[in-house]
Write an enzyme that holds these catalytic residues in place. Structure first.
Site, PDB file in Angstrom:
ATOM      1  N   SER A  16       0.789  -1.229   0.000  1.00  0.00           N
ATOM      2  CA  SER A  16       0.000   0.000   0.000  1.00  0.00           C
ATOM      3  C   SER A  16       0.820   1.277   0.000  1.00  0.00           C
ATOM      4  CB  SER A  16      -0.921   0.016   1.221  1.00  0.00           C
ATOM      5  OG  SER A  16      -0.184  -0.267   2.398  1.00  0.00           O
ATOM      6  N   THR A  17       1.579   1.528  -1.026  1.00  0.00           N
ATOM      7  CA  THR A  17       2.233   2.832  -1.137  1.00  0.00           C
ATOM      8  C   THR A  17       2.954   2.981  -2.465  1.00  0.00           C
ATOM      9  OG1 THR A  17       3.535   4.425   0.130  1.00  0.00           O
ATOM     10  CG2 THR A  17       4.539   2.316  -0.234  1.00  0.00           C
ATOM     11  N   THR A  18       3.324   4.207  -2.773  1.00  0.00           N
ATOM     12  CA  THR A  18       4.250   4.480  -3.876  1.00  0.00           C
ATOM     13  C   THR A  18       5.222   5.552  -3.401  1.00  0.00           C
ATOM     14  OG1 THR A  18       2.513   4.047  -5.506  1.00  0.00           O
ATOM     15  CG2 THR A  18       4.485   5.172  -6.281  1.00  0.00           C
TER      16      THR A  18
END
Length: 220
Positions: A16-18
């Site tokens: 869940s991230t960039t």
């Protein structure tokens, strides 16, 4: 645990991230989305995953939110002490080495990946990837679940010698694509630009991010 980008050790989910960082001549640009999730639920829509380690050194956080923030806080303290001991600002590589050492020493207990980037007088702008004992300087680094969707884009669009403005546009476009494709990335885009003269923080709201799907294709 609230997740920001690494796999759960038990379930294999929770990406869940960039996050990403890129060097330009004289500095660096870091960027991240702002979504934090716990399982399938979004628990924070506007978390800033770009954490300051020293005046001109930042890190981008992914993995367990608690683990990543703890590493950043410990390194921030250690860099302050180190800076007082040597009587000058620390080097970016010193910060990256501290992150790498903690990540490797507690690799069985912690689940976090940090990209370290900043500027110092000796080597200018630098980006370091730190993961499970790895420490390598790269012209740009991408991490988190959203990175899987944009590797082709960054490989095709990156050019050596880009200006500060071109790097900022590169970061914003990459984040926009990842946030559009990856359900676990979203919210707003955080940007930090660091050079010899200043450190600039910026927030780009979701509806101000560029879109690509509604543009006509380009043919040669």
């Amino acid at each position: 645990h609230c997740r920001m980008g690494q796999e759960e050790r038990t379930s294999g989910g929770g990406l869940s991230t960039t996050i990403l960082a890129i060097e330009f001549d004289g500095g660096v640009v870091l960027g991240s989305d702002s979504r934090v999730s716990a399982g399938a639920s979004v628990v924070n829509r506007v978390m800033n995953k770009l954490s300051q380690l020293h005046d001109k050194i930042y890190c981008a956080l992914s993995g367990s939110a608690a683990d990543a923030q703890t590493i950043a806080e410990v390194v921030n303290y250690q860099l302050d002490v180190h800076s007082m001991e040597i009587g000058e600002d620390p080097q970016v590589r010193s910060a990256a080495t501290l992150v790498r050492n903690i990540s490797y020493k507690y690799k069985e207990e912690l689940s976090a990946h940090l990209i370290v980037a900043g500027w110092d007088r000796r080597k200018g702008g630098q980006v370091y990837a730190t993961l499970n004992g790895l420490l390598t300087r790269q012209p740009f680094a991408v991490g988190g679940s959203g990175s899987s969707y944009v590797y082709g884009f960054v490989d095709a669009e990156y050019r050596k010698g880009m200006s500060k403005e071109e790097c900022q546009k590169f970061v914003v476009s990459t984040l926009s694509l990842a946030m559009n494709r990856d359900g676990s990335s979203g919210g707003v885009a955080y940007l930090v630009t660091i050079d010899e003269h200043c450190t600039e923080e910026k927030v780009i709201l979701g509806n101000d991010l560029p879109t690509f799907y509604d543009q006509p294709p380009k043919y040669p």
